[in-house]
Design an enzyme around this catalytic site. Structure first.
Site, PDB file in Angstrom:
ATOM      1  N   SER A  25     -37.180 -49.251 -21.460  1.00  0.00           N
ATOM      2  CA  SER A  25     -38.275 -47.732 -21.205  1.00  0.00           C
ATOM      3  C   SER A  25     -37.024 -46.681 -21.182  1.00  0.00           C
ATOM      4  O   SER A  25     -36.626 -47.266 -22.951  1.00  0.00           O
ATOM      5  CB  SER A  25     -38.167 -47.667 -19.833  1.00  0.00           C
ATOM      6  OG  SER A  25     -39.365 -46.052 -19.827  1.00  0.00           O
TER       7      SER A  25
ATOM      8  N   HIS B 132     -46.885 -49.772 -17.608  1.00  0.00           N
ATOM      9  CA  HIS B 132     -45.034 -50.143 -17.972  1.00  0.00           C
ATOM     10  C   HIS B 132     -43.911 -50.891 -17.881  1.00  0.00           C
ATOM     11  O   HIS B 132     -43.037 -51.289 -17.989  1.00  0.00           O
ATOM     12  CB  HIS B 132     -44.866 -47.941 -17.156  1.00  0.00           C
ATOM     13  CG  HIS B 132     -43.731 -47.470 -18.784  1.00  0.00           C
ATOM     14  ND1 HIS B 132     -43.670 -47.941 -19.774  1.00  0.00           N
ATOM     15  CD2 HIS B 132     -42.844 -47.482 -17.785  1.00  0.00           C
ATOM     16  CE1 HIS B 132     -42.557 -47.105 -20.640  1.00  0.00           C
ATOM     17  NE2 HIS B 132     -41.534 -46.726 -19.449  1.00  0.00           N
TER      18      HIS B 132
ATOM     19  N   ASP C  69     -49.873 -48.939 -21.488  1.00  0.00           N
ATOM     20  CA  ASP C  69     -49.155 -48.414 -20.255  1.00  0.00           C
ATOM     21  C   ASP C  69     -49.496 -47.506 -20.036  1.00  0.00           C
ATOM     22  O   ASP C  69     -50.238 -46.103 -21.671  1.00  0.00           O
ATOM     23  CB  ASP C  69     -48.233 -48.720 -21.474  1.00  0.00           C
ATOM     24  CG  ASP C  69     -46.623 -47.998 -21.012  1.00  0.00           C
ATOM     25  OD1 ASP C  69     -46.544 -47.707 -20.259  1.00  0.00           O
ATOM     26  OD2 ASP C  69     -45.562 -48.349 -22.126  1.00  0.00           O
TER      27      ASP C  69
END
Length: 202
Positions: free
Chosen positions: A103, A184, A153
């Site tokens: 991320s 995610h 996501d």
């Protein structure tokens, strides 16, 4: 022993090349150590803590809103992280690391590749998106990059991840982009694919 360097960090000695572990928002230098051990057992691990706080949550660079990044801050923080990697290599006797970022950490790893192409030997980018609208142009000289995206996501649109893959390819990286089931968060498929990819590197 962990040296006193410019980033708070954890270092675990092991084989080369080391993994540079870059956590997501709200993580810290301990967050990805278990993942690093799973991906490459016995490999040296270098795991810094992001120096930006967003409502108390560590990050590697500032954002203006969800998915809207402060690109001036990205460039400054990428330079700081590149300097830290140089310090760590000297302190611990390391070769250029392969980044494993999740991320926010994956976005910072992508920025490092684009802005400081000599810092990393390659990268695994987990749920990454485009960090810079107008990045540098390499040269990345065939450095290997694996991008693993989530089909559902809610944070990273598929088109954005594909744009990142194109940016890295245009900068000279050898990119493999896979879209996995899920959102995610990371799953077992991420670990399996990333471990196999890392195991295939020279």
């Amino acid at each position: 022993m962990t040296a006193a360097l410019s980033f708070q960090h954890v270092f675990e000695p092991g084989s080369e090349p080391p993994l540079l572990l870059l956590h997501g928002t709200g993580g810290d230098e301990h967050d990805l150590l278990p993942v690093g051990r799973l991906l490459a057992p016995g490999r040296a691990l270098l795991s810094p803590r992001g120096q930006v706080l967003e409502r108390g949550a560590p990050r590697f660079f500032r954002r203006l809103a969800e998915g809207v990044f402060d690109e001036v801050d990205i460039r400054r923080r990428a330079a700081d992280l590149a300097a830290f990697v140089g310090e760590a290599r000297a302190a611990y006797g390391l070769s250029a690391p392969v980044a494993v970022g999740f991320s926010n950490g994956a976005n910072m790893a992508a920025a490092l590749l684009l802005l400081h192409p000599d810092v990393l030997a390659g990268a695994v980018l987990l749920r990454a998106m485009v960090p810079l609208d107008e990045p540098g142009s390499g040269p990345l000289d065939g450095r290997p990059v694996l991008i693993l995206s989530g089909a559902m996501d809610p944070i990273v649109p598929e088109a954005n991840a594909q744009q990142l893959a194109r940016q890295l390819e245009e900068a000279g990286a050898r990119v493999r982009h896979e879209i996995l089931p899920g959102g995610h968060n990371l799953g077992q498929q991420d670990v399996t694919r990333a471990a196999a990819w890392l195991g295939g590197l020279p």
